[in-house]
Motif scaffolding. Structure first.
Motif: not given
Length: 316
Positions: A51, A53, A74, A76-77, A80-83
């Motif tokens: 995750n 970025s 992160n 860029e998430a 949401r998912k991948g935060a």
């Protein structure tokens, strides 16, 4: 159906099965928790290197029983998912560094920007772990210092008004007369004026209601130093709103320092010293105008999930 512990609780409740037992069955047998590679240390730290970025945020939040956790997200998430990049128990810089350095160096070097507050532990962790990243202090934390300085002035005057009223009441008792406080044109007494002005001092004057505008006029007429403090806080906010580059912001901050030096308000001199100590990271805001709002928003979601889980636990 979503295989989530809370969903399982509701399912168990629906079929009149013990919800806690169903959650345990889900955790131990249905889900892949037993084979999760981070299970042994998840109560201390979790790390999700996929995750990472170029733009991260770091903040602290209180989870169970007031325990503080450091969360790296992160941006860029967008929550949401991948935060989640990392969640680390506590706020000790060396503990944070030890976990973040488990991220492969090639990924850490790709990070270009990390937003944060003024906490020294956060600054040190990011400096050590993400060597190519601009450290950006969130503008709203800087502005909050100015708002707090204004409120400190207001509270000082409020205590003075309370002391004066108590003295007047005592004097009236000694003279065997009744005490009648001064009532202003808006219906406030002096101590009410100072108490009820709290929220308007957080707002820009163009957003005041007619009632707040009238109250502010009465307030500033009696306490010109408080008016000066409010105007200084607005000038700091205008630097963040209007300046388009680090160079322009640097010049405006220098002028703002001069105003603070001449104002005679100790609380603002403390604010100015804090800004001076962190000015490089503060000025980095003007590179991409990045804030830490996404990290704080994500932390709010974590707290909301915690509160829901605690509520369900109390219901069982």
């Amino acid at each position: 159906m979503d295989n989530h512990p809370i969903s399982c609780y509701h399912l168990g409740h629906y079929f009149q099965i013990d919800g806690k037992q169903l959650q345990e069955q889900y955790k131990e047998h249905i889900s892949d928790y037993s084979g999760w590679e981070q299970k042994d240390h998840a109560d201390q730290w979790m790390l999700f290197t996929s995750n990472v970025s170029s733009c991260l945020g770091i903040d602290e939040t209180a989870l169970s029983n007031g325990e503080l956790y450091t969360i790296v997200t992160n941006k860029e998430a967008r929550g949401r998912k991948g935060a989640i990049v990392a969640m680390i128990r506590g706020t000790v810089a060396e503990d944070i560094i030890a976990v973040l350095k488990k991220i492969p160096e090639r990924l850490r070097k790709r990070v270009q920007e990390v937003t944060m507050d003024m906490a020294a532990n956060m600054q040190l962790a990011i400096k050590r772990c993400f060597v190519n990243a601009h450290r950006v202090i969130d503008r709203f934390h800087v502005q909050k210092l100015a708002y707090d300085a204004v409120q400190e002035c207001r509270i000082k005057y409020r205590w003075e008004a309370l002391d004066a009223e108590n003295e007047a009441i005592d004097q009236a008792k000694r003279n065997k007369t009744s005490y009648q406080p001064e009532v202003l044109s808006n219906g406030d007494t002096l101590k009410q004026l100072l108490a009820r002005s709290r929220y308007l001092l957080f707002k820009h004057h163009i957003k005041w209601t007619a009632v707040q505008k009238h109250r502010a006029e009465l307030l500033f007429e009696r306490y010109p130093q408080l008016k000066k403090a409010y105007q200084i806080s607005l000038k700091l906010g205008d630097i963040f709103k209007l300046c388009k580059s680090k160079e322009q912001a640097f010049k405006q901050l220098a002028l703002w320092y001069n105003v603070v030096e001449d104002c005679g308000i100790d609380a603002f001199k403390t604010v100015a010293r804090s800004i001076k100590a962190h000015y490089l990271s503060i000025l980095n805001f003007f590179i991409n105008r990045a804030t830490n709002a996404s990290a704080e928003s994500f932390n709010a979601k974590v707290k909301a999930f915690r509160d829901q889980a605690e509520f369900l636990g109390e219901k069982k």
